[in-house]
Design an enzyme around this catalytic site. Structure first.
Site, short mmCIF file in Angstrom:
data_model
loop_
_atom_site.label_atom_id
_atom_site.label_comp_id
_atom_site.label_asym_id
_atom_site.label_seq_id
_atom_site.Cartn_x
_atom_site.Cartn_y
_atom_site.Cartn_z
N ARG A 173 0.77 -1.18 -0.14
CA ARG A 173 0.07 0.02 0.01
C ARG A 173 0.73 1.19 -0.04
O ARG A 173 0.41 2.28 0.26
CB ARG A 173 -1.10 0.08 1.21
CG ARG A 173 -0.17 0.09 2.60
CD ARG A 173 -1.60 0.23 3.51
NE ARG A 173 -0.85 0.29 5.22
CZ ARG A 173 -0.89 -0.78 5.77
NH1 ARG A 173 -1.37 -1.93 5.31
NH2 ARG A 173 -0.17 -0.54 7.11
N ARG B 269 6.11 6.92 -7.17
CA ARG B 269 5.49 7.70 -8.42
C ARG B 269 6.64 8.22 -9.18
O ARG B 269 7.91 8.44 -8.46
CB ARG B 269 4.84 8.79 -7.80
CG ARG B 269 3.55 8.50 -7.01
CD ARG B 269 2.60 9.61 -6.81
NE ARG B 269 1.49 9.19 -6.11
CZ ARG B 269 1.07 9.81 -4.92
NH1 ARG B 269 1.77 10.39 -4.30
NH2 ARG B 269 0.02 9.33 -4.30
N ARG C 286 0.43 -2.94 18.08
CA ARG C 286 1.28 -1.88 18.37
C ARG C 286 0.62 -0.81 19.06
O ARG C 286 -0.47 -0.56 18.62
CB ARG C 286 2.12 -1.46 17.28
CG ARG C 286 2.89 -2.39 16.50
CD ARG C 286 4.23 -3.10 17.42
NE ARG C 286 5.17 -1.96 17.35
CZ ARG C 286 6.29 -1.89 18.13
NH1 ARG C 286 6.40 -3.02 18.85
NH2 ARG C 286 7.17 -1.08 17.74
N ARG D 59 7.82 9.74 13.85
CA ARG D 59 7.57 10.89 13.37
C ARG D 59 7.27 11.88 14.41
O ARG D 59 7.04 11.67 15.46
CB ARG D 59 6.34 10.66 12.37
CG ARG D 59 5.15 10.17 13.19
CD ARG D 59 3.89 9.96 11.85
NE ARG D 59 2.75 9.53 12.80
CZ ARG D 59 1.44 9.25 12.02
NH1 ARG D 59 1.54 9.54 10.58
NH2 ARG D 59 0.57 8.84 12.62
N GLU E 12 6.19 11.19 18.28
CA GLU E 12 5.46 9.63 18.31
C GLU E 12 6.31 8.52 18.07
O GLU E 12 7.50 8.69 17.54
CB GLU E 12 4.75 9.80 17.11
CG GLU E 12 3.56 8.57 17.03
CD GLU E 12 2.59 8.73 15.79
OE1 GLU E 12 2.59 7.55 15.10
OE2 GLU E 12 2.18 9.82 15.51
N TYR F 100 -6.70 -3.58 10.41
CA TYR F 100 -6.29 -2.14 10.16
C TYR F 100 -7.45 -1.38 8.97
O TYR F 100 -7.53 -1.91 7.93
CB TYR F 100 -4.91 -1.82 9.66
CG TYR F 100 -4.65 -0.15 9.39
CD1 TYR F 100 -4.27 0.54 10.44
CD2 TYR F 100 -4.87 0.44 8.26
CE1 TYR F 100 -4.09 1.88 10.24
CE2 TYR F 100 -4.48 1.48 8.13
CZ TYR F 100 -4.27 2.38 8.86
OH TYR F 100 -4.02 3.72 8.90
N ASP G 281 -8.93 2.21 7.38
CA ASP G 281 -8.95 3.78 7.03
C ASP G 281 -10.27 4.28 7.51
O ASP G 281 -11.35 3.35 7.43
CB ASP G 281 -8.51 3.98 5.69
CG ASP G 281 -7.17 3.99 5.36
OD1 ASP G 281 -6.20 4.25 6.48
OD2 ASP G 281 -6.72 3.56 4.23
#
Length: 383
Positions: free
Chosen positions: A173, A177, A249, A279, A300, A348, A350
């Site tokens: 995922r 590009r 996690r 991050r 984080e 998981y 979205d």
């Protein structure tokens, strides 16, 4: 006939299902162990700066599903937002996802798209015909340099496992590009609710047939007082972890303030394995239509989830899949309950997929109720 429905959880899954059932005339009670609605999508204004905070980590809405996009826009004003992530690796800042700028910067070149395609193709390990692990997929996909710079260290920190031991599906995922498009997502509809996700979810729950009770932990005894229960908590938690805990996690956040603009972007990843954080998010950049002098940021870290932690990312390696199979088998012996959402199905998800599944689940339940049928324990197969 009106039925009394219990929603265990006040996040997106139960909010959308509850709203749909309430609109069809059923009486819906929504409970949550936290003192707020919204689950991990919860947002609130920082008292010191006025910045809208994504309290449980950044959430950017993106989808190709027009019905879902139209649905959320009924309950909130969405503004255009492009997720442009940066990453620090080896002392330099790069653009993510990996794109033509990233490639040219790393290799100190000025390749055009076709040249870059051929260059990366030559870098890739073609001896790996059927990648099984994250590392094999990366080496087959982008070659060693891009893997080492942007994927290996971050993955070690995020998952706490060697990329050799993680499934290849995790990497599938992550886009690459061969142009200068640095929009992290490629979906048709992308945006942020101008006043945060909490207002949106409060809007979804604002219906005369819905009552909300916060700071309430549900259990089997409470569920027996209702005609049907939708449960969005941890699947193993419903069974009191009787055969073990499914592994997740969790995330730790270190909040700090800065007078001005700290990093110039909403999210800065850190690709080096020896850097302590995965991050840093600077939350005023999630609302570029607002103006704030001061800034609020969160460093984080990811680690193994313990019993008292908030579960974020299901690990779903072989041991967890075997345990999941056992819980699914036990769950199918239950009656009057439907397991929904990220935790209820140990997947998981979205936000847009969560809403799509919730809408489909509610409609399936209404149809089954009308026809005298029985809704499956899982409206989506968690395996």
């Amino acid at each position: 006939m009106q039925k009394n429905i219990l929603m265990m959880g006040a996040g997106l899954s139960c909010a959308v299902i509850g709203r749909t059932l309430a609109e069809s005339g059923h009486s819906v009670t929504v409970i949550d162990s936290r003192e707020h609605v919204g689950g991990n999508c919860f947002t609130e204004r920082d008292e010191r700066t006025g910045v809208m905070l994504h309290v449980y980590g950044p959430h950017i809405f993106h989808t190709d599903d027009k019905e879902v996009w139209d649905y959320v826009n009924k309950f909130a004003e969405f503004r255009p937002y492009k997720n442009q992530v940066k990453t620090t690796s080896g002392g330099e800042v790069y653009s993510l996802p990996i794109n033509l700028h990233t490639i040219n910067q790393l290799f100190k070149s000025s390749m055009r798209p076709q040249e870059a395609i051929e260059f990366i193709s030559n870098k890739s390990d073609k001896s790996i015909v059927d990648p099984q692990s994250f590392e094999e997929q990366a080496l087959r996909f982008v070659g060693p340099e891009l893997y080492e710079a942007f994927l290996k260290g971050y993955t070690l920190k995020q998952w706490g496992r060697d990329p050799k031991d993680l499934p290849a599906s995790i990497l599938k995922r992550l886009p690459v590009r061969f142009n200068y498009d640095d929009n992290y997502f490629f979906h048709k509809f992308q945006g942020m609710p101008s006043n945060g996700y909490t207002e949106m979810i409060e809007g979804i729950l604002n219906h005369p047939n819905i009552s909300i009770k916060l700071g309430v932990r549900g259990d089997r005894a409470l569920a027996t007082q209702f005609d049907h229960t939708f449960y969005s908590g941890p699947l193993d938690g419903w069974f009191d972890y009787s055969i073990g805990r499914l592994a997740y996690r969790t995330l730790d956040f270190e909040k700090f303030y800065f007078d001005g603009d700290y990093q110039g972007c909403a999210v800065m990843n850190y690709g080096d394995a020896d850097y302590p954080y995965t991050r840093t998010s600077e939350h005023k950049h999630f609302a570029p239509w607002e103006e704030h002098e001061a800034s609020v940021l969160y460093n984080e870290k990811s680690r193994e989830c313990q019993p008292d932690d908030i579960p974020y990312y299901p690990i779903r390696q072989q041991a967890e899949r075997e345990l999941l199979l056992q819980y699914v088998k036990i769950a199918k012996g239950e009656r009057g309950i439907t397991f929904v959402g990220r935790l209820g199905t140990y997947r998981y998800l979205d936000m847009d997929v969560t809403i799509r599944e919730a809408l489909d689940c509610a409609r399936e339940w209404l149809l089954a109720d009308e026809c005298g049928g029985e809704l499956p324990i899982f409206s989506v197969n968690p395996i």
